[in-house]
Design an enzyme around this catalytic site. Structure first.
Site, PDB file in Angstrom:
ATOM      1  N   LEU A  21       1.127  -1.355   0.107  1.00 44.79           N
ATOM      2  CA  LEU A  21       0.212  -0.027  -0.236  1.00 44.79           C
ATOM      3  C   LEU A  21       0.869   0.951   0.073  1.00 44.79           C
ATOM      4  O   LEU A  21       0.610   2.474  -0.582  1.00 44.79           O
ATOM      5  CB  LEU A  21      -0.689   0.417   1.589  1.00 44.79           C
ATOM      6  CG  LEU A  21      -1.785   1.478   1.374  1.00 44.79           C
ATOM      7  CD1 LEU A  21      -2.736   1.475  -0.280  1.00 44.79           C
ATOM      8  CD2 LEU A  21      -2.249   1.063   2.384  1.00 44.79           C
ATOM      9  N   GLY A  91       0.305  -4.357   8.613  1.00 47.52           N
ATOM     10  CA  GLY A  91      -0.426  -5.379  10.908  1.00 47.52           C
ATOM     11  C   GLY A  91      -0.637  -6.116  10.045  1.00 47.52           C
ATOM     12  O   GLY A  91      -2.022  -6.204  11.188  1.00 47.52           O
ATOM     13  N   SER A 121      -1.322   3.330  10.260  1.00 48.90           N
ATOM     14  CA  SER A 121      -1.728   2.499   9.290  1.00 48.90           C
ATOM     15  C   SER A 121      -3.004   2.153   9.893  1.00 48.90           C
ATOM     16  O   SER A 121      -2.672   1.368  10.923  1.00 48.90           O
ATOM     17  CB  SER A 121      -0.845   2.199   9.342  1.00 48.90           C
ATOM     18  OG  SER A 121      -0.467   0.048   8.764  1.00 48.90           O
ATOM     19  N   LYS A 144      -4.168  -0.970  17.896  1.00 47.78           N
ATOM     20  CA  LYS A 144      -4.627   0.442  16.372  1.00 47.78           C
ATOM     21  C   LYS A 144      -5.052   0.839  18.111  1.00 47.78           C
ATOM     22  O   LYS A 144      -4.654   2.108  17.207  1.00 47.78           O
ATOM     23  CB  LYS A 144      -4.663  -0.291  15.971  1.00 47.78           C
ATOM     24  CG  LYS A 144      -4.711  -1.450  14.460  1.00 47.78           C
ATOM     25  CD  LYS A 144      -5.570  -1.300  13.326  1.00 47.78           C
ATOM     26  CE  LYS A 144      -4.773  -2.091  11.763  1.00 47.78           C
ATOM     27  NZ  LYS A 144      -5.174  -2.648  10.952  1.00 47.78           N
TER      28      LYS A 144
END
Length: 317
Positions: A21, A91, A121, A144
């Protein structure tokens, strides 16, 4: 092109810019006219492919900034040179699980004191809605949230992008685990196959990231990536493929109990994947809540002509 108040280009630093990404975010930031920087970490060592990729960014007009997560001051120096920081650190358990490394980035941004916005992210399931997640996949959401809490405790302006499954991992394979290409004869269908899921081409996720990173409407907000035409069921995806190929696949409908029956016997990465698939395809965690137009990416940025999944699947025919 978006500019700062003084008429200069917005300076954006992409961390994790050599990943799947991240490399797309770099290119889309350049396309948006942002003055784009990419963190070059000494940890790449002798990885020639990553080095070539970094130097290709220079030819496109990006700048490389050296910095290491093992050298706090190098990170502070790096972020002091920009207005916006975007993290695309991996992740997922089956690759490199680096979510908590971002805490070092948060500390650097806090000390530097000049960053106008940080986009950590995320990009997938909303971690605030996943307190019930099955371990060990729950670790992803817990970490996260830990990063989010650090960002907000430090008073760092931010935007969170969440809400979609990347097509490369969920569409080309008709949502089958352990492969990235379509099955030739048989396909497993999760439950009755009719749970709504959100899919997105990684190129489009990068476009939305580059659009949102200095949009005042998204400051300190969560932006959901939920383009209307890409809200589909697994059966929708399978039927699109069958129409494209003219061949019907043999379908095995897998109950929730059968799907999770031997999860504890699997490798940790596989366990995490099973849990995530369960939440997506059995619980419908991406579509079980309302999203307002002013917090949905395709409504905020209608100029992005996002790729529909029938077009995406054509590359596999």
């Amino acid at each position: 092109m978006r500019e700062t108040n003084c008429g200069e280009k917005t300076r954006v630093l992409v961390v994790g810019g050599t990943g799947s990404l991240g490399r797309r975010i770099v290119k889309e930031c350049l396309a948006e006219g942002h003055e784009t920087y990419v963190l070059q970490r000494p940890e790449i060592g002798c990885d020639m492919e990553k080095l070539h990729l970094l130097h290709s960014y220079k030819r496109l007009g990006a700048h490389l900034i050296e910095g290491s997560f093992s050298d706090h001051q190098s990170l502070v120096s790096a972020v002091k040179q920009v207005d916006i920081v975007v993290s695309a650190m991996s992740g997922v358990h089956f690759r490199t699980h680096n979510i908590l490394v971002q805490l070092k980035l948060v500390e650097a941004i806090k000390e530097a004191g000049n960053v106008k916005r940080f986009i950590p992210s995320e990009f997938g399931m909303d971690p605030t809605r996943m307190a019930h997640a099955i371990p060990p996949g729950s670790e992803t959401f817990e970490q996260k949230l830990e990063v989010r809490n650090a960002i907000e405790a430090a008073g760092i302006p931010h935007t969170y992008l969440v809400g979609a499954c990347f097509a490369a991992y969920f569409v080309g394979n008709l949502s089958q685990m352990g492969t990235l290409v379509p099955p030739k004869q048989k396909v497993d269908i999760y439950g009755d196959g009719n749970v709504k899921v959100v899919f997105i081409d990684e190129d489009d996720m990068a476009k939305y990231t580059a659009k949102t990173l200095n949009d005042p409407r998204t400051m300190n907000k969560t932006v959901f990536v939920r383009p209307t035409d890409n809200i589909l069921t697994q059966l929708d995806i399978v039927q699109i493929w069958e129409k494209l190929t003219g061949k019907e696949l043999d379908k095995t409908y897998v109950s929730a109990n059968d799907f999770l029956a031997d999860i504890e016997d699997k490798e940790i990465a596989h366990q995490a994947g099973l849990g995530h698939f369960f939440h997506i395809f059995y619980e419908g965690c991406l579509t079980d809540h309302e999203v307002r137009d002013d917090e949905e990416a395709s409504k905020l940025y209608p100029d992005v002509e996002y790729k529909r999944m029938d077009e995406y699947l054509k590359i596999f025919v």
